[in-house]
Design a protein around this motif. Structure first.
Motif, PDB file in Angstrom:
ATOM      1  N   LYS A  39       0.853  -1.187   0.000  1.00 12.29           N
ATOM      2  CA  LYS A  39       0.000   0.000   0.000  1.00 12.29           C
ATOM      3  C   LYS A  39       0.890   1.238   0.000  1.00 12.29           C
ATOM      4  CE  LYS A  39      -3.865  -2.295   1.229  1.00 12.29           C
ATOM      5  NZ  LYS A  39      -4.935  -2.475   0.347  1.00 12.29           N
ATOM      6  N   LYS A  40       0.483   2.232  -0.753  1.00  6.42           N
ATOM      7  CA  LYS A  40       1.230   3.486  -0.778  1.00  6.42           C
ATOM      8  C   LYS A  40       0.352   4.559  -0.170  1.00  6.42           C
ATOM      9  CE  LYS A  40       4.218   2.287  -4.511  1.00  6.42           C
ATOM     10  NZ  LYS A  40       5.005   2.725  -5.623  1.00  6.42           N
ATOM     11  N   VAL A  41       0.733   4.961   1.033  1.00  4.34           N
ATOM     12  CA  VAL A  41      -0.035   5.957   1.770  1.00  4.34           C
ATOM     13  C   VAL A  41       0.916   7.059   2.209  1.00  4.34           C
ATOM     14  CG1 VAL A  41      -1.418   6.367   3.830  1.00  4.34           C
ATOM     15  CG2 VAL A  41      -1.710   4.257   2.554  1.00  4.34           C
ATOM     16  N   ASP A  42       0.519   8.297   2.010  1.00  8.62           N
ATOM     17  CA  ASP A  42       1.299   9.429   2.495  1.00  8.62           C
ATOM     18  C   ASP A  42       0.970   9.605   3.979  1.00  8.62           C
ATOM     19  OD1 ASP A  42       2.647  11.756   2.990  1.00  8.62           O
ATOM     20  OD2 ASP A  42       1.754  12.875   1.317  1.00  8.62           O
ATOM     21  N   VAL A  43       1.779   9.002   4.828  1.00  8.48           N
ATOM     22  CA  VAL A  43       1.517   8.988   6.265  1.00  8.48           C
ATOM     23  C   VAL A  43       1.621  10.394   6.847  1.00  8.48           C
ATOM     24  CG1 VAL A  43       2.347   8.077   8.470  1.00  8.48           C
ATOM     25  CG2 VAL A  43       2.216   6.585   6.486  1.00  8.48           C
ATOM     26  N   ARG A  44       2.532  11.189   6.357  1.00  5.72           N
ATOM     27  CA  ARG A  44       2.673  12.558   6.860  1.00  5.72           C
ATOM     28  C   ARG A  44       1.379  13.346   6.623  1.00  5.72           C
ATOM     29  NH1 ARG A  44       7.714  14.743   4.570  1.00  5.72           N
ATOM     30  NH2 ARG A  44       8.628  13.510   6.218  1.00  5.72           N
ATOM     31  N   LYS A  45       0.798  13.174   5.444  1.00  2.00           N
ATOM     32  CA  LYS A  45      -0.450  13.865   5.116  1.00  2.00           C
ATOM     33  C   LYS A  45      -1.604  13.344   5.972  1.00  2.00           C
ATOM     34  CE  LYS A  45      -2.807  15.169   0.882  1.00  2.00           C
ATOM     35  NZ  LYS A  45      -2.875  14.890  -0.569  1.00  2.00           N
ATOM     36  N   LEU A  46      -1.656  12.024   6.161  1.00  2.00           N
ATOM     37  CA  LEU A  46      -2.711  11.433   6.982  1.00  2.00           C
ATOM     38  C   LEU A  46      -2.604  11.898   8.428  1.00  2.00           C
ATOM     39  CD1 LEU A  46      -5.096   9.494   7.175  1.00  2.00           C
ATOM     40  CD2 LEU A  46      -3.455   7.640   7.546  1.00  2.00           C
ATOM     41  N   LYS A  47      -1.383  11.961   8.957  1.00  2.00           N
ATOM     42  CA  LYS A  47      -1.196  12.453  10.327  1.00  2.00           C
ATOM     43  C   LYS A  47      -1.629  13.909  10.443  1.00  2.00           C
ATOM     44  CE  LYS A  47       2.789  11.755  12.220  1.00  2.00           C
ATOM     45  NZ  LYS A  47       4.216  11.493  12.443  1.00  2.00           N
ATOM     46  N   GLN A  82     -13.041  12.758   4.232  1.00  2.00           N
ATOM     47  CA  GLN A  82     -12.247  13.744   3.483  1.00  2.00           C
ATOM     48  C   GLN A  82     -11.073  13.100   2.752  1.00  2.00           C
ATOM     49  OE1 GLN A  82     -10.799  16.275   6.531  1.00  2.00           O
ATOM     50  NE2 GLN A  82     -12.813  16.705   7.390  1.00  2.00           N
ATOM     51  N   GLN A  83     -10.851  11.826   2.981  1.00  2.00           N
ATOM     52  CA  GLN A  83      -9.651  11.144   2.481  1.00  2.00           C
ATOM     53  C   GLN A  83      -9.680  10.955   0.975  1.00  2.00           C
ATOM     54  OE1 GLN A  83      -6.283  10.427   2.659  1.00  2.00           O
ATOM     55  NE2 GLN A  83      -6.982  10.306   4.764  1.00  2.00           N
ATOM     56  N   ARG A  84      -8.598  11.324   0.335  1.00  2.00           N
ATOM     57  CA  ARG A  84      -8.472  11.132  -1.110  1.00  2.00           C
ATOM     58  C   ARG A  84      -7.556   9.963  -1.435  1.00  2.00           C
ATOM     59  NH1 ARG A  84      -8.358  17.234  -1.681  1.00  2.00           N
ATOM     60  NH2 ARG A  84     -10.505  17.691  -2.205  1.00  2.00           N
ATOM     61  N   GLN A  85      -6.851   9.464  -0.442  1.00  2.00           N
ATOM     62  CA  GLN A  85      -5.968   8.317  -0.660  1.00  2.00           C
ATOM     63  C   GLN A  85      -6.812   7.039  -0.553  1.00  2.00           C
ATOM     64  OE1 GLN A  85      -2.008   8.579   1.239  1.00  2.00           O
ATOM     65  NE2 GLN A  85      -2.946  10.216   2.443  1.00  2.00           N
ATOM     66  N   SER A  86      -6.744   6.203  -1.552  1.00  3.53           N
ATOM     67  CA  SER A  86      -7.608   5.020  -1.579  1.00  3.53           C
ATOM     68  C   SER A  86      -7.047   3.843  -0.771  1.00  3.53           C
ATOM     69  CB  SER A  86      -7.820   4.572  -3.028  1.00  3.53           C
ATOM     70  OG  SER A  86      -6.573   4.218  -3.616  1.00  3.53           O
ATOM     71  N   ASP A  87      -5.757   3.841  -0.472  1.00  2.50           N
ATOM     72  CA  ASP A  87      -5.144   2.697   0.199  1.00  2.50           C
ATOM     73  C   ASP A  87      -5.125   2.794   1.719  1.00  2.50           C
ATOM     74  OD1 ASP A  87      -4.666   1.338  -2.118  1.00  2.50           O
ATOM     75  OD2 ASP A  87      -2.609   2.044  -2.353  1.00  2.50           O
ATOM     76  N   VAL A  88      -5.743   3.814   2.294  1.00  2.00           N
ATOM     77  CA  VAL A  88      -5.714   3.974   3.747  1.00  2.00           C
ATOM     78  C   VAL A  88      -6.636   2.933   4.384  1.00  2.00           C
ATOM     79  CG1 VAL A  88      -6.163   5.529   5.674  1.00  2.00           C
ATOM     80  CG2 VAL A  88      -5.213   6.421   3.557  1.00  2.00           C
ATOM     81  N   THR A  89      -6.072   2.161   5.303  1.00  2.00           N
ATOM     82  CA  THR A  89      -6.831   1.137   6.020  1.00  2.00           C
ATOM     83  C   THR A  89      -6.861   1.481   7.504  1.00  2.00           C
ATOM     84  OG1 THR A  89      -4.850  -0.206   6.309  1.00  2.00           O
ATOM     85  CG2 THR A  89      -6.204  -0.672   4.363  1.00  2.00           C
TER      86      THR A  89
END
Length: 122
Positions: free
Chosen positions: A49-57, A82-89
């Motif tokens: 999974k490719k997730v921008d963790v900095r952005k999610l935090k 509001q999430q635009r990242q599809s791989d966030v679990t």
């Protein structure tokens, strides 16, 4: 004469259930094991999974700051909408929240096994 308990310089140990016997000429004589555990199939992700963790935090921190007394499920629902990242679990949300707790001294209070409160008064 050989010393009792030794055979050709090697200790001869009587077999004990669950232990190996070192009296064999070819090496240890291992006892047969008892029951074997069934193989369990676990469904896991086959691609990374490719997730921008900095952005999610950052998104989670803004949400926690906006509502200082909230619970984990509510934070996930608001940020997830509001999430635009599809791989966030769910594990990503949880790990990011733990990082935020460490960095921003948030407090987590459990009200059972299903949910927990998140507060900025840590």
């Amino acid at each position: 004469p050989m010393t009792p308990g030794f055979q050709k310089g090697r200790p001869s140990v009587l077999p004990t259930p669950g232990r190996a016997s070192f009296s064999g000429a070819d090496g240890p004589d291992l006892l047969a094991c008892g029951r074997k555990v069934d193989k369990v199939q676990i469904a896991y992700a086959t691609r990374a999974k490719k997730v921008d963790v900095r952005k999610l935090k950052a998104q989670m921190w803004r949400d926690v700051e906006a509502s200082p007394e909230s619970d984990f499920a509510a934070v996930v629902n608001r940020v997830g909408a509001q999430q635009r990242q599809s791989d966030v679990t769910m594990p990503f949300y949880f790990i990011c929240l733990l990082h935020l707790c460490n960095e921003k001294t948030l407090a987590l209070n459990a009200d059972g096994l299903k949910n927990f409160a998140v507060s900025t008064e840590g």
